[in-house]
Motif scaffolding. Structure first.
Motif, PDB file in Angstrom:
ATOM      1  N   ALA A  42      47.795  47.287  53.893  1.00 35.86           N
ATOM      2  CA  ALA A  42      46.420  46.772  53.928  1.00 35.86           C
ATOM      3  C   ALA A  42      46.268  45.578  52.991  1.00 35.86           C
ATOM      4  CB  ALA A  42      45.461  47.891  53.531  1.00 35.86           C
ATOM      5  N   PRO A  43      45.556  44.534  53.428  1.00 40.27           N
ATOM      6  CA  PRO A  43      45.291  43.390  52.549  1.00 40.27           C
ATOM      7  C   PRO A  43      44.241  43.754  51.493  1.00 40.27           C
ATOM      8  CG  PRO A  43      44.168  43.095  54.646  1.00 40.27           C
ATOM      9  CD  PRO A  43      44.960  44.366  54.759  1.00 40.27           C
ATOM     10  N   PRO A  44      44.151  42.934  50.402  1.00 38.15           N
ATOM     11  CA  PRO A  44      43.219  43.245  49.304  1.00 38.15           C
ATOM     12  C   PRO A  44      41.789  43.499  49.763  1.00 38.15           C
ATOM     13  CG  PRO A  44      44.677  41.460  48.648  1.00 38.15           C
ATOM     14  CD  PRO A  44      44.990  41.758  50.092  1.00 38.15           C
ATOM     15  N   GLU A  45      41.336  42.823  50.818  1.00 36.57           N
ATOM     16  CA  GLU A  45      39.931  43.025  51.220  1.00 36.57           C
ATOM     17  C   GLU A  45      39.680  44.475  51.650  1.00 36.57           C
ATOM     18  OE1 GLU A  45      41.352  40.403  53.859  1.00 36.57           O
ATOM     19  OE2 GLU A  45      40.297  41.050  55.672  1.00 36.57           O
ATOM     20  N   VAL A  46      40.701  45.115  52.204  1.00 39.80           N
ATOM     21  CA  VAL A  46      40.540  46.519  52.597  1.00 39.80           C
ATOM     22  C   VAL A  46      40.380  47.391  51.347  1.00 39.80           C
ATOM     23  CG1 VAL A  46      41.697  48.492  53.681  1.00 39.80           C
ATOM     24  CG2 VAL A  46      41.743  46.259  54.805  1.00 39.80           C
ATOM     25  N   HIS A  83      39.104  46.414  48.547  1.00 38.25           N
ATOM     26  CA  HIS A  83      37.764  46.158  47.996  1.00 38.25           C
ATOM     27  C   HIS A  83      36.689  46.879  48.812  1.00 38.25           C
ATOM     28  CE1 HIS A  83      38.726  43.522  44.691  1.00 38.25           C
ATOM     29  NE2 HIS A  83      39.612  42.911  45.466  1.00 38.25           N
ATOM     30  N   ASP A  84      36.841  46.870  50.147  1.00 37.38           N
ATOM     31  CA  ASP A  84      35.878  47.604  50.987  1.00 37.38           C
ATOM     32  C   ASP A  84      35.888  49.090  50.638  1.00 37.38           C
ATOM     33  OD1 ASP A  84      35.271  45.267  52.288  1.00 37.38           O
ATOM     34  OD2 ASP A  84      36.364  45.745  54.143  1.00 37.38           O
ATOM     35  N   MET A  85      37.083  49.619  50.417  1.00 42.83           N
ATOM     36  CA  MET A  85      37.194  51.043  50.085  1.00 42.83           C
ATOM     37  C   MET A  85      36.582  51.334  48.711  1.00 42.83           C
ATOM     38  SD  MET A  85      41.006  51.722  51.654  1.00 42.83           S
ATOM     39  CE  MET A  85      41.178  53.479  51.330  1.00 42.83           C
ATOM     40  N   VAL A  86      36.797  50.442  47.761  1.00 40.35           N
ATOM     41  CA  VAL A  86      36.209  50.622  46.424  1.00 40.35           C
ATOM     42  C   VAL A  86      34.681  50.589  46.529  1.00 40.35           C
ATOM     43  CG1 VAL A  86      35.927  49.577  44.134  1.00 40.35           C
ATOM     44  CG2 VAL A  86      38.208  49.765  45.156  1.00 40.35           C
ATOM     45  N   ASP A  87      34.168  49.627  47.292  1.00 35.41           N
ATOM     46  CA  ASP A  87      32.714  49.526  47.466  1.00 35.41           C
ATOM     47  C   ASP A  87      32.145  50.792  48.114  1.00 35.41           C
ATOM     48  OD1 ASP A  87      32.822  47.012  46.388  1.00 35.41           O
ATOM     49  OD2 ASP A  87      32.668  45.940  48.295  1.00 35.41           O
ATOM     50  N   ALA A  88      32.947  51.435  48.961  1.00 34.39           N
ATOM     51  CA  ALA A  88      32.485  52.653  49.644  1.00 34.39           C
ATOM     52  C   ALA A  88      32.582  53.892  48.754  1.00 34.39           C
ATOM     53  CB  ALA A  88      33.299  52.868  50.921  1.00 34.39           C
ATOM     54  N   GLY A  89      33.272  53.763  47.589  1.00 28.06           N
ATOM     55  CA  GLY A  89      33.340  54.898  46.666  1.00 28.06           C
ATOM     56  C   GLY A  89      34.738  55.448  46.400  1.00 28.06           C
ATOM     57  N   LEU A  90      35.761  54.652  46.705  1.00 29.35           N
ATOM     58  CA  LEU A  90      37.134  55.083  46.399  1.00 29.35           C
ATOM     59  C   LEU A  90      37.258  55.353  44.898  1.00 29.35           C
ATOM     60  CD1 LEU A  90      40.034  55.341  47.736  1.00 29.35           C
ATOM     61  CD2 LEU A  90      40.509  53.087  46.748  1.00 29.35           C
ATOM     62  N   LEU A  91      38.006  56.409  44.542  1.00 31.07           N
ATOM     63  CA  LEU A  91      38.109  56.760  43.118  1.00 31.07           C
ATOM     64  C   LEU A  91      39.527  56.639  42.565  1.00 31.07           C
ATOM     65  CD1 LEU A  91      35.664  59.820  43.044  1.00 31.07           C
ATOM     66  CD2 LEU A  91      35.271  57.515  42.144  1.00 31.07           C
ATOM     67  N   GLY A  92      40.540  56.686  43.438  1.00 33.75           N
ATOM     68  CA  GLY A  92      41.903  56.647  42.901  1.00 33.75           C
ATOM     69  C   GLY A  92      42.905  55.993  43.836  1.00 33.75           C
ATOM     70  N   LEU A  93      44.044  55.630  43.264  1.00 30.66           N
ATOM     71  CA  LEU A  93      45.168  55.065  44.022  1.00 30.66           C
ATOM     72  C   LEU A  93      46.410  55.897  43.744  1.00 30.66           C
ATOM     73  CD1 LEU A  93      44.989  51.215  43.225  1.00 30.66           C
ATOM     74  CD2 LEU A  93      44.020  52.407  45.211  1.00 30.66           C
ATOM     75  N   ARG A 142      48.619  49.151  39.764  1.00 26.65           N
ATOM     76  CA  ARG A 142      48.157  49.538  38.421  1.00 26.65           C
ATOM     77  C   ARG A 142      47.122  48.551  37.902  1.00 26.65           C
ATOM     78  NH1 ARG A 142      53.318  51.648  37.601  1.00 26.65           N
ATOM     79  NH2 ARG A 142      53.094  53.910  37.738  1.00 26.65           N
ATOM     80  N   LYS A 143      47.379  47.273  38.144  1.00 25.07           N
ATOM     81  CA  LYS A 143      46.434  46.253  37.672  1.00 25.07           C
ATOM     82  C   LYS A 143      45.118  46.374  38.440  1.00 25.07           C
ATOM     83  CE  LYS A 143      45.765  41.332  36.784  1.00 25.07           C
ATOM     84  NZ  LYS A 143      44.351  41.469  37.067  1.00 25.07           N
ATOM     85  N   PHE A 144      45.230  46.542  39.760  1.00 23.52           N
ATOM     86  CA  PHE A 144      44.020  46.674  40.582  1.00 23.52           C
ATOM     87  C   PHE A 144      43.200  47.876  40.109  1.00 23.52           C
ATOM     88  CE2 PHE A 144      41.494  48.112  44.156  1.00 23.52           C
ATOM     89  CZ  PHE A 144      40.980  46.930  44.666  1.00 23.52           C
ATOM     90  N   ALA A 145      43.887  48.989  39.832  1.00 18.81           N
ATOM     91  CA  ALA A 145      43.191  50.205  39.384  1.00 18.81           C
ATOM     92  C   ALA A 145      42.476  49.954  38.055  1.00 18.81           C
ATOM     93  CB  ALA A 145      44.185  51.359  39.248  1.00 18.81           C
ATOM     94  N   ARG A 146      43.164  49.279  37.130  1.00 19.50           N
ATOM     95  CA  ARG A 146      42.536  48.957  35.838  1.00 19.50           C
ATOM     96  C   ARG A 146      41.299  48.097  36.053  1.00 19.50           C
ATOM     97  NH1 ARG A 146      47.557  48.128  33.722  1.00 19.50           N
ATOM     98  NH2 ARG A 146      47.434  45.888  34.099  1.00 19.50           N
ATOM     99  N   ASP A 147      41.445  47.066  36.877  1.00 20.19           N
ATOM    100  CA  ASP A 147      40.342  46.124  37.096  1.00 20.19           C
ATOM    101  C   ASP A 147      39.138  46.800  37.746  1.00 20.19           C
ATOM    102  OD1 ASP A 147      41.966  44.201  36.062  1.00 20.19           O
ATOM    103  OD2 ASP A 147      42.443  43.214  37.977  1.00 20.19           O
TER     104      ASP A 147
END
Ligand code: AMP
Ligand code: ZN
Ligand code: FE
Ligand code: FE
Length: 282
Positions: free
Chosen positions: A200-204, A206-216, A232-237
């Motif tokens: 999945a590209p980064p926009e996916v 971000h969409d998942m985070v906006d929808a309430g994703l909590l972990g990777l 790891r960096k994405f999760a931190r950010d």
């Protein structure tokens, strides 16, 4: 603490009944196991009972089949949701039924070139189980066409194969929302598993985070090292927790219980965010 949050039983494409999987987790000296069958919670009751017998912690969970607009397959792990939540139940039922039609169509295509029929596949499917390519692989192995599931996935059953058929699956951001609404904790499974197809590209993300994703799920054998660093960096950010897991499938895959582990702090985050059902923790 040895915590492994991704494992399959024969309720989907693992090779052991849930109680046997929990016994294997005890033998692997795990403190906590999560049962995450594809699109099904049918193994929860048996697994929770076995967890009490063996004194192993058990997080009831699931792995939801999703597909992005671009047709990229995404797997969403979720933990401790309400298994009776109507909207989520409807979505996974739809995916499960679509998987059945798709498996039948793949077998029809295969039957044109190989001595294989649906009965050969259903022989490897527990009653009511979520069907997947691994069951077709088992039939190919039994027929002597390939040596093991790995060989089947490397050739006849890859997503690039002429026998491959895709199936309906929910949009990943919608699935995240449904899981949260059902009181569950959504975690993006093996997000960088490039060997399985496009990631999945980064926009996916971000969409998942906006929808309430909590972990990777970062520590998974299919995420390559560069991918893990990015995750790891994405999760931190984004303020997500990270997990590590085996994705054990019994004899169906080389993955071994406990080969990757999750930090107790991430488990605490999951427990704190969940409200849909209860874990067993000795
Ligand atoms: P499907 O969901 O039916 O498209 O099949 C994909 C599933 O097959 C994934 O969930 C994996 O767990 C499993 N799988 C993928 N690659 C392999 C492999 N090489 N050997 C065994 N199982 C695999
Ligand atoms: Zn699987
Ligand atoms: Fe998966
Ligand atoms: Fe899995």
């Amino acid at each position: 603490m040895r915590i492994d949050l991704h494992a399959h039983s024969n309720i989907s494409d693992g090779t052991q009944p849930p109680a046997e999987l929990v016994a294997a987790a005890a033998a692997a000296r795990l403190d906590v196991l999560a049962l995450t069958d594809h699109d099904s919670t049918d193994g929860w009751t048996e697994a929770l009972a076995a967890a009490r017998v063996h004194g192993v912690g058990l997080l009831p969970g699931m792995e939801i089949s999703c597909k992005t607009r671009q047709g990229i397959s995404v797997h969403l792990l979720c933990y401790l949701h309400d298994p009776a939540n109507p909207a989520l139940l409807e979505e996974i039922t739809r995916a499960k039924e679509a998987r059945m039609t798709r498996a039948e169509r793949m077998v029809e295509r295969l039957a044109e070139d190989y001595p294989l029929n649906w009965d050969d596949v259903s022989a490897h499917l527990a009653p009511g189980a979520t069907v997947g390519r691994p069951h077709i692989a088992d039939a190919l192995v039994a027929a002597g066409i390939v040596a093991d599931r790995n060989e089947a996935f490397a050739g006849i059953l890859t997503s690039r194969s002429r026998y491959f058929v895709s199936h309906y699956a929910a949009d990943p951001a919608l699935a995240v929302e449904l899981v949260r609404d059902a009181g569950g904790v959504p975690v993006f499974a093996h997000p960088m598993a490039s060997a399985r197809g496009r990631v999945a590209p980064p926009e996916v993300f971000h969409d998942m985070v906006d929808a309430g994703l909590l972990g990777l799920e970062v520590d998974h054998r299919d995420n390559p090292p560069e991918g893990r660093a990015w995750l790891r960096k994405f999760a931190r950010d984004c303020g997500l927790f990270t997990t590590g897991s085996s994705d054990f499938h019994g004899r169906g895959k080389p993955n071994l219980l406990g080969e990757n582990l999750t930090d107790p702090a991430a488990l605490e985050s999951i427990l704190a965010a969940a409200s849909g059902s209860a874990p067993y923790l000795p």
